[in-house]
Design an enzyme around this catalytic site. Structure first.
Site, mmCIF file in Angstrom:
data_model
loop_
_atom_site.group_PDB
_atom_site.id
_atom_site.type_symbol
_atom_site.label_atom_id
_atom_site.label_comp_id
_atom_site.label_asym_id
_atom_site.label_seq_id
_atom_site.Cartn_x
_atom_site.Cartn_y
_atom_site.Cartn_z
ATOM 1 N N GLN A 109 4.468 3.808 8.181
ATOM 2 C CA GLN A 109 3.578 3.267 8.865
ATOM 3 C C GLN A 109 3.785 3.272 10.496
ATOM 4 O O GLN A 109 2.790 3.373 11.417
ATOM 5 C CB GLN A 109 3.028 1.903 8.589
ATOM 6 C CG GLN A 109 2.408 1.950 7.294
ATOM 7 C CD GLN A 109 1.907 0.570 6.930
ATOM 8 O OE1 GLN A 109 2.659 -0.148 6.386
ATOM 9 N NE2 GLN A 109 0.575 0.174 7.128
ATOM 10 N N ASN A 112 7.979 -4.558 -1.627
ATOM 11 C CA ASN A 112 6.658 -5.338 -1.119
ATOM 12 C C ASN A 112 5.669 -5.155 -2.214
ATOM 13 O O ASN A 112 5.277 -4.095 -2.714
ATOM 14 C CB ASN A 112 6.377 -4.345 0.041
ATOM 15 C CG ASN A 112 5.411 -4.879 0.951
ATOM 16 O OD1 ASN A 112 5.612 -6.108 1.409
ATOM 17 N ND2 ASN A 112 4.234 -4.303 1.219
ATOM 18 N N GLU A 113 4.929 -6.330 -2.341
ATOM 19 C CA GLU A 113 3.627 -6.638 -3.092
ATOM 20 C C GLU A 113 3.811 -5.526 -4.646
ATOM 21 O O GLU A 113 2.641 -4.598 -4.517
ATOM 22 C CB GLU A 113 2.472 -6.307 -2.364
ATOM 23 C CG GLU A 113 2.247 -5.198 -1.660
ATOM 24 C CD GLU A 113 0.859 -5.078 -0.568
ATOM 25 O OE1 GLU A 113 0.790 -6.108 -0.305
ATOM 26 O OE2 GLU A 113 0.605 -3.988 -0.190
ATOM 27 N N TYR A 166 -4.528 -12.214 3.022
ATOM 28 C CA TYR A 166 -5.453 -12.066 4.135
ATOM 29 C C TYR A 166 -6.889 -12.888 3.549
ATOM 30 O O TYR A 166 -7.733 -12.950 4.199
ATOM 31 C CB TYR A 166 -6.080 -10.418 4.341
ATOM 32 C CG TYR A 166 -4.421 -9.817 4.676
ATOM 33 C CD1 TYR A 166 -4.567 -9.415 6.189
ATOM 34 C CD2 TYR A 166 -3.703 -9.230 4.093
ATOM 35 C CE1 TYR A 166 -3.502 -8.986 6.726
ATOM 36 C CE2 TYR A 166 -2.527 -8.460 4.487
ATOM 37 C CZ TYR A 166 -2.583 -8.220 5.839
ATOM 38 O OH TYR A 166 -1.473 -7.528 6.286
ATOM 39 N N GLU A 214 2.756 -11.182 6.067
ATOM 40 C CA GLU A 214 1.720 -10.594 6.583
ATOM 41 C C GLU A 214 0.700 -11.361 6.315
ATOM 42 O O GLU A 214 0.302 -12.012 5.344
ATOM 43 C CB GLU A 214 1.189 -9.139 5.560
ATOM 44 C CG GLU A 214 2.411 -7.977 5.650
ATOM 45 C CD GLU A 214 1.740 -6.834 5.020
ATOM 46 O OE1 GLU A 214 0.427 -6.609 5.071
ATOM 47 O OE2 GLU A 214 2.685 -6.061 4.558
ATOM 48 N N TRP A 271 0.680 -9.406 10.750
ATOM 49 C CA TRP A 271 0.326 -8.055 10.606
ATOM 50 C C TRP A 271 -0.877 -7.664 11.541
ATOM 51 O O TRP A 271 -1.674 -8.220 11.654
ATOM 52 C CB TRP A 271 0.010 -7.579 9.106
ATOM 53 C CG TRP A 271 -0.165 -6.258 8.756
ATOM 54 C CD1 TRP A 271 -1.189 -5.523 8.799
ATOM 55 C CD2 TRP A 271 0.985 -5.404 8.427
ATOM 56 N NE1 TRP A 271 -0.914 -4.322 8.731
ATOM 57 C CE2 TRP A 271 0.536 -4.012 8.550
ATOM 58 C CE3 TRP A 271 2.378 -5.557 8.343
ATOM 59 C CZ2 TRP A 271 1.326 -2.921 8.351
ATOM 60 C CZ3 TRP A 271 3.092 -4.554 8.030
ATOM 61 C CH2 TRP A 271 2.648 -3.249 8.061
#
Ligand SMILES: *[C@@H]1O[C@H](CO)[C@@H](O)[C@H](O)[C@H]1NC(C)=O
Ligand SMILES: *[C@@H]1O[C@H](CO)[C@@H](O)[C@H](O)[C@H]1NC(C)=O
Ligand SMILES: *[C@@H]1O[C@H](CO)[C@@H](O)[C@H](O)[C@H]1NC(C)=O
Ligand SMILES: *[C@@H]1O[C@H](CO)[C@@H](O)[C@H](O)[C@H]1NC(C)=O
Ligand SMILES: *[C@@H]1O[C@H](CO)[C@@H](O)[C@H](O)[C@H]1NC(C)=O
Length: 509
Positions: free
Chosen positions: A46, A190-191, A335, A400, A443
């Protein structure tokens, strides 16, 4: 990277406000323990760019982006952190960031995923880590963030094959050996809980595997009924074997910590019916328990084994033993909230995917077309309380959390400031109520290439001008706010004040 689980949200509905937000809204850095760290994050594909330089080979995410699935955008150049890391670390130091979370690109360090180490890749990560350490910024490194080397996907199907476990351990070993003298915080994958749903059930993220009628794309390869479970099983084995390696060979002399990161929605029952309350617990088991039950208790949740039957792999005794306890901390990506409705009818279907096995309908109050995320800090408190009550209050890093906006909107990102202010307040409440959280990372540090949005949305503390050949970074209001907080100025509840504004930099050219 954000809420992929939205993609499985079947009903977009506005939920009634639940309770009054009584978040702590006046606090300062001093209210948190000095050992608590505040940072910000990105991930390799990213932010790095230089996708075809210095020996790096493509990952499955390069392939996905080049096929047009990220709104036609790619990470070929991204923020060019590969060449601009010094400037970026200086920006981090300027705002007082205490830690930086980034990931290593496997196919940059070991092109094609297996074989000799790429000296240019090694040099880059050494430079970045040294630059961070020289500026007093703690590196937190993720080994894997969606970017499996394409060569391994082609050779044996990536996470679908057990062969990946060995290749992953060898890669991790190189990272510990080369960087572990300076890196003390490692996370493996990650996740995995979202990667498996998106990559192997709905097929909307790389490697885009799925099978009809479950997938959203034209599924040409994959098996939505089995592969999400197989992928997570192999991820857990790779993770646990890596942790075992770290503990045996490195931990004693490097004094570091290792964990894994899960995507954590906060759920509440859609109604207070008994069915919806049980369904909510089931939804937590399917989202968190899938990964955390093996790590904490050594096996998948009973309800997953019942509903998925022989489609979920069973741990052997030996596997269970290495998986159980294979973490020093849990990373959290949070989130959003959603409400859960019982959908037990789906269990009557003969062919079921993960979603049908979970037998719930997930209703979020946010859709991909909304840019901003609703501010519900009690949800973070709820997530941390759940970890405390169900999993014995493990050490947690919030890796995040942040606010999304349309990328080209404004440097005066007041909604992001409001979001951070509220969530850091919620975090403080949770700490005061006994949560074992050790760090918080927004994040993202820069407006990066986003998995599905490409460059259309941004979460950054800094805007990156993509029209400028130098990709100049501009601080947003949120970076000033965070900086003031980190430097000990109090985050008042009166809204923004003069401190938060910096008229010289808050304007687009
Ligand atoms: C949905 O969003 C609104 C703010 O837009 C918020 O007040 C409400 O509590 C949210 N509901 C949930 C369940 O998060
Ligand atoms: C699905 O297949 C059809 C027909 O082959 C094609 O036109 C379409 O572009 C494909 N869609 C995707 C998302 O691949
Ligand atoms: C998926 O795997 C299961 C179990 O091996 C098998 O019964 C089923 O036919 C497969 N489905 C597809 C679409 O290949
Ligand atoms: C505080 O912790 C207790 C015990 O985990 C829990 O029951 C309670 O709901 C928590 N309070 C808040 C506001 O989260
Ligand atoms: C942002 O704005 C610039 C200049 O107006 C434009 O060239 C660019 O395409 C925009 N980028 C996005 C992602 O909308």
């Amino acid at each position: 990277m954000w809420n992929l689980s939205l993609l499985q949200i079947l009903v977009i509905t506005l939920l009634a406000a639940i309770g009054v937000c009584n978040g702590t809204n006046k606090y300062s850095r001093d209210d948190f323990p000095p050992t608590f760290v505040f940072g910000s994050g990105t991930s390799a594909y990213q932010v790095e760019g230089a996708a075809n330089e210095d020996g790096r080979t493509p990952s499955i995410w390069d392939t996905f982006a080049h096929a047009g699935y990220a709104r036609g955008a790619t990470g070929d150049v991204a923020c060019d952190q590969y060449h601009k890391y010094k400037e970026d670390v200086q920006l981090m130091a300027d705002i007082g960031l205490e830690a930086y979370r980034f990931s290593i690109s496997w196919s940059r360090l070991i092109p094609n995923g297996r074989g000799p180490v790429n000296p240019e890749g090694l040099r880059y990560y050494n430079n970045l880590i040294n630059e961070l350490v020289d500026h007093g910024i703690q590196p937190h490194v993720a080994l894997f963030n969606y970017d499996l080397p394409q060569a391994l996907e082609d050779e044996y199907g990536g996470w679908i094959s057990r062969k990946v476990v060995k290749d992953f351990i060898v890669y991790a070993d190189v990272c510990f050996r080369e960087f572990g003298d300076r890196v003390q915080y490692w996370s493996t994958v990650n996740e995995p809980n979202v990667l498996a749903q998106g990559g192997y059930d709905t097929g909307i993220v790389p490697p885009q595997r799925c099978s009809p009628p479950f997938g959203r794309l034209n599924c040409t390869r994959g098996n939505s009924t089995t592969e999400p479970y197989i992928a997570v099983h192999h991820i857990l084995l790779a993770h646990a074997s890596t942790v075992r390696l770290y503990r045996k060979k490195y931990q004693e002399k490097q004094h570091g910590f290792i964990g894994l990161c899960i995507y954590a929605l906060w759920y509440k029952p859609f109604t207070d019916s008994k069915e919806d309350i049980i369904a909510t617990r089931r939804a937590y088991d399917f989202l968190y328990g899938w990964v955390l039950d093996p790590l904490v208790f050594g096996d998948y949740p009973q309800i997953m084994k019942e509903n998925a039957g022989s489609r979920i792999p069973a741990f052997t005794k030996a596997e269970s033993k290495i998986v159980k306890g294979s973490f020093d901390f849990i990373g959290i990506i949070h989130y959003l909230t959603a409400s859960i409705k019982d959908n037990s009818r789906s269990l009557a279907e003969e062919h079921r995917d993960y979603t049908a096995d979970a037998a719930v309908t997930i209703a979020g109050n946010f859709s991909l077309t909304d840019f901003e995320i609703p501010i519900t800090p009690w949800a973070l408190e709820g997530v941390l309380d759940y970890l405390k009550q169900v999993y014995g209050n493990p050490p947690v890093y919030i890796y995040e959390n942040g606010q999304r906006n349309q990328r080209n909107s404004s440097l005066e990102d007041t909604p992001r400031v409001e979001y951070m202010k509220a969530y850091i307040g919620g975090l403080l409440n949770a700490l005061r109520n006994g949560s074992n959280t050790r760090g918080y990372f927004t994040w993202s540090f820069l407006d990066v290439f986003e998995l599905l949005d490409g460059y259309e949305s941004g979460y950054g503390l800094y805007y990156v001008d993509l029209d400028d050949p130098n990709l100049k970074r501009y601080p947003k209001l949120s970076s000033h706010w965070y900086s003031n907080f980190l430097k000990g100025k109090s985050a008042g509840s009166e809204g923004l004040n003069e401190f938060d504004r910096n008229p010289e930099t808050v304007s687009f050219d």
